[in-house]
Design a protein around this motif. Structure first.
Motif, short mmCIF file in Angstrom:
data_model
loop_
_atom_site.label_atom_id
_atom_site.label_comp_id
_atom_site.label_asym_id
_atom_site.label_seq_id
_atom_site.Cartn_x
_atom_site.Cartn_y
_atom_site.Cartn_z
N VAL A 80 1.01 -1.25 -0.06
CA VAL A 80 0.29 -0.23 -0.06
C VAL A 80 0.62 1.14 0.02
CG1 VAL A 80 -1.76 1.20 2.16
CG2 VAL A 80 -2.07 -0.91 1.01
N VAL A 81 1.90 0.85 0.64
CA VAL A 81 2.31 2.62 1.18
C VAL A 81 3.48 2.89 0.24
CG1 VAL A 81 1.90 2.37 3.31
CG2 VAL A 81 4.12 1.87 2.67
N LEU A 82 3.82 1.49 -0.52
CA LEU A 82 5.39 1.43 -2.04
C LEU A 82 4.26 1.46 -3.16
CD1 LEU A 82 7.94 -0.78 -0.46
CD2 LEU A 82 7.92 1.66 -0.32
N ALA A 83 3.06 2.07 -3.23
CA ALA A 83 2.50 2.35 -4.94
C ALA A 83 3.13 3.64 -5.07
CB ALA A 83 0.97 2.51 -4.29
N ASP A 84 3.56 3.47 -6.44
CA ASP A 84 3.49 4.59 -7.65
C ASP A 84 3.04 6.02 -6.48
OD1 ASP A 84 5.77 2.89 -8.21
OD2 ASP A 84 3.67 2.58 -10.07
N GLU A 85 2.16 6.13 -7.01
CA GLU A 85 1.47 7.28 -6.47
C GLU A 85 1.88 8.10 -5.09
OE1 GLU A 85 -2.75 7.12 -4.71
OE2 GLU A 85 -2.53 4.66 -5.03
N TYR A 86 2.86 7.27 -4.41
CA TYR A 86 3.23 7.93 -3.18
C TYR A 86 5.02 8.33 -3.48
CZ TYR A 86 -1.36 6.74 -1.60
OH TYR A 86 -2.02 6.61 -0.89
#
Length: 257
Positions: A80-86
């Protein structure tokens, strides 16, 4: 703290009085002195025992409250937290802490440390020369964990229930300060024990825990069947703010002096 000071005072008195009583058949070694020594020793023992019981009660209460605070369903944290959007948030937050020129390297290092893919003896062998990484995945094919009061359960990718047991607090894991819970059911296999950090969505926007069949092995982090593994989860109902705060917290804890 008061109980501890009283305990030290009583122990000092016991030492002095025992020295007097141990000088042989002198006038100082009277029945009254011996009786006083016994009374002080009893009071010291009682004080220490009371302090220990108070600590146990405090931990038990905190352990019960932790399970209540964890109520909900959790998925793996890092996907979740390593998704590209972040990506940009990771870089911006790191730049504020270590400088823009060092941000990309810092992010790569931090994320590599929590995205390992091997555990147990395989990990011990893989990391014997250094460059270790922790696996933070859910093991035993669990896709989601559900906390509901004293009951912990898990389902696979298809939603099939893999286990469901009620648990009770049995002690503290001292290395990381995890609360240890044991299943009330026999033959709970790799879900017999849960060692859970005092983290919640409200406090850290994620949770950390370990589980398995052998409590001694769960107490080791660089050896044994559970080496280099610490499961990390986030609520399936997480908000955008939860994710952003979790990333900021992780960067701050790892990059601040």
């Amino acid at each position: 703290m008061k109980h501890r000071k009283f305990a030290i005072l009583f122990l000092t008195l016991v030492l002095v009085l025992s020295l007097l009583a141990g000088c042989g058949n002198t006038s100082n070694s009277t029945p009254e002195t011996q009786q006083l020594t016994s009374i002080v020793a009893d009071e010291s023992s009682t004080s220490a025992s009371t302090e220990q019981e108070s600590k146990v009660d405090e931990n038990q209460a905190a352990a019960r409250q932790l399970l209540l605070n964890l109520e909900g369903t959790y998925q793996e944290l890092w996907p979740v937290v390593l998704a590209d959007e972040y990506n940009q948030l990771w870089l911006d937050t790191s730049a504020e802490l270590v400088g823009e020129e060092n941000a990309e390297g810092a992010v790569e290092k931090m994320t590599s440390m929590v995205t390992g893919t091997v555990t147990g003896e395989e990990a011990v062998e893989a990391y014997k020369d250094g460059n270790l990484a922790y696996c933070c995945e859910f093991l035993q094919d669990v896709e989601q964990f559900i906390f509901n009061g004293t009951t912990i359960s898990g389902v696979d990718k298809e939603g099939n229930e893999l286990f469901s047991h009620s648990y009770h607090y049995v002690g503290m894991e001292e290395i990381r300060g995890l609360y240890v819970y044991e299943s009330d059911d026999k033959d709970s296999g790799e879900f017999t024990y849960f060692c859970i950090a005092p983290d919640t969505m409200e406090t850290t926007q994620h949770i950390e825990f370990r589980y398995g069949s052998n409590l001694d092995a769960l107490g080791q982090y660089d050896a044994g069947n559970y080496a280099y593994w610490l499961a990390s989860g986030i609520s399936v109902d997480h908000t955008e703010e939860d994710v952003e705060n979790c990333i900021i917290l992780f960067c701050t804890e790892n990059l601040s002096e």
